[in-house]
Design an enzyme around this catalytic site. Structure first.
Site, PDB file in Angstrom:
ATOM      1  N   VAL A   1       0.860  -1.050   0.120  1.00 30.74           N
ATOM      2  CA  VAL A   1       0.149  -0.082  -0.003  1.00 30.74           C
ATOM      3  C   VAL A   1       0.742   1.232   0.112  1.00 30.74           C
ATOM      4  CG1 VAL A   1      -1.894  -1.095   1.156  1.00 30.74           C
ATOM      5  CG2 VAL A   1      -0.255   0.061   2.551  1.00 30.74           C
ATOM      6  N   SER A   9      -6.066   4.546  15.902  1.00 33.08           N
ATOM      7  CA  SER A   9      -5.696   4.136  17.119  1.00 33.08           C
ATOM      8  C   SER A   9      -5.769   4.987  18.355  1.00 33.08           C
ATOM      9  CB  SER A   9      -4.193   3.537  16.998  1.00 33.08           C
ATOM     10  OG  SER A   9      -3.877   3.104  18.313  1.00 33.08           O
ATOM     11  N   TYR A  68       4.549   5.759  15.067  1.00 34.61           N
ATOM     12  CA  TYR A  68       3.008   4.983  14.919  1.00 34.61           C
ATOM     13  C   TYR A  68       1.991   6.201  15.459  1.00 34.61           C
ATOM     14  CZ  TYR A  68      -0.676   1.646  15.418  1.00 34.61           C
ATOM     15  OH  TYR A  68      -1.706   0.806  15.418  1.00 34.61           O
ATOM     16  N   ALA A 116       2.042   9.343  15.433  1.00 33.24           N
ATOM     17  CA  ALA A 116       2.151  10.590  14.323  1.00 33.24           C
ATOM     18  C   ALA A 116       1.295  10.068  13.228  1.00 33.24           C
ATOM     19  CB  ALA A 116       3.671  10.862  13.873  1.00 33.24           C
TER      20      ALA A 116
END
Length: 252
Positions: free
Chosen positions: A63, A150, A162, A164
């Site tokens: 992706v 999250s 993560y 950010a």
């Protein structure tokens, strides 16, 4: 949106939350395009969805690679003849303190650790959203895009990269909801807390006990509970531009 016969793309669809979402939506009659990089696990997930009596296909795609994403979306549209939804679930972890001092020595989170997470968890969401939305508009298909954020978006020690990325995903969910509403495309997000997946269940028992002790409900969430919420957002035509937090009452 009624899910029966609707075409939904799920990235990170071969295991964990992605597979749970696929099976949950398949049970409601949706057609699934599962996207991941592990061909063996991806085929297993596809077969599990097909067992519900629906059409499901596997697509190998990174992706974070623009060309691969563009090609994948074009193939899904060609194979199914429509696209009605996307769940941006693909993500990776490269946890570590930004700086760590031990015995007078300073170690740093590497740029590679930072960039790998940003590339997959943020840029990947951007690329998939952009290409799927463009194809939905081209095909005149209305529907919804759901981004998996999250609770770490609020900032979690040891997860500068993560946190950010997930904060960026949450912010862009609002941006895209405003931009795409005119085309009949809703955009919303789900922000899970600690969920029972292969990753968390592989942790040491004492670490798991410490983790769950801070959750008011005293347990981790189940993948099916996240999948249930994804289905709710897909089906509720007035839900857009919001992030649904599913964390058992935990606040970071």
């Amino acid at each position: 949106m009624q899910l029966k016969d609707k075409v939904i793309i799920i990235t990170g669809g071969c295991q964990g939350l992605g597979r749970a979402m696929g099976e949950y939506l398949a049970a409601r009659g949706a057609k699934l395009a599962l996207v991941d990089l592990n061909p063996e696990k991806l085929e297993e997930a596809v077969r599990a969805c097909q067992a519900a009596g629906v059409e499901a296909r596997a697509y190998i795609c990174n992706v974070a690679d623009e060309e691969q994403v563009t090609h994948m979306v074009a193939r899904v549209a060609e194979d199914f003849g429509a696209i009605h939804g996307l769940v941006n679930n693909a993500g990776i972890l490269r946890d570590g303190l930004t700086l760590k001092v031990k015995d007078g020595e300073i170690s740093k989170m590497s740029l590679a650790q930072w960039q790998a997470v940003i590339d997959v968890n943020l840029t990947g969401v951007f690329l998939c959203t952009r290409e799927v939305a463009a194809k939905m508009i081209e095909l005149q298909n209305q529907g919804a895009i759901i981004n998996i954020s999250s609770i770490s978006r609020a900032g979690n020690m040891g997860q500068a990269n993560y946190s950010a990325a997930k904060a960026g995903v949450a912010a862009d969910t609002v941006v895209w909801a405003k931009e795409l509403a005119r085309y009949g495309i809703r955009v919303a997000g789900v922000a899970p807390g600690f969920i029972e997946t292969e990753m968390t269940l592989g942790m040491k028992p004492e670490a798991l006990d410490k983790m769950t002790a801070g959750i008011p409900l005293r347990r981790m969430g189940k993948p099916a509970e996240i999948a249930h919420s994804v289905a709710y957002i897909l089906e509720n035509d007035y839900y857009t531009g919001r992030i649904l937090e599913l964390d058992g009452g935990l606040r970071l």
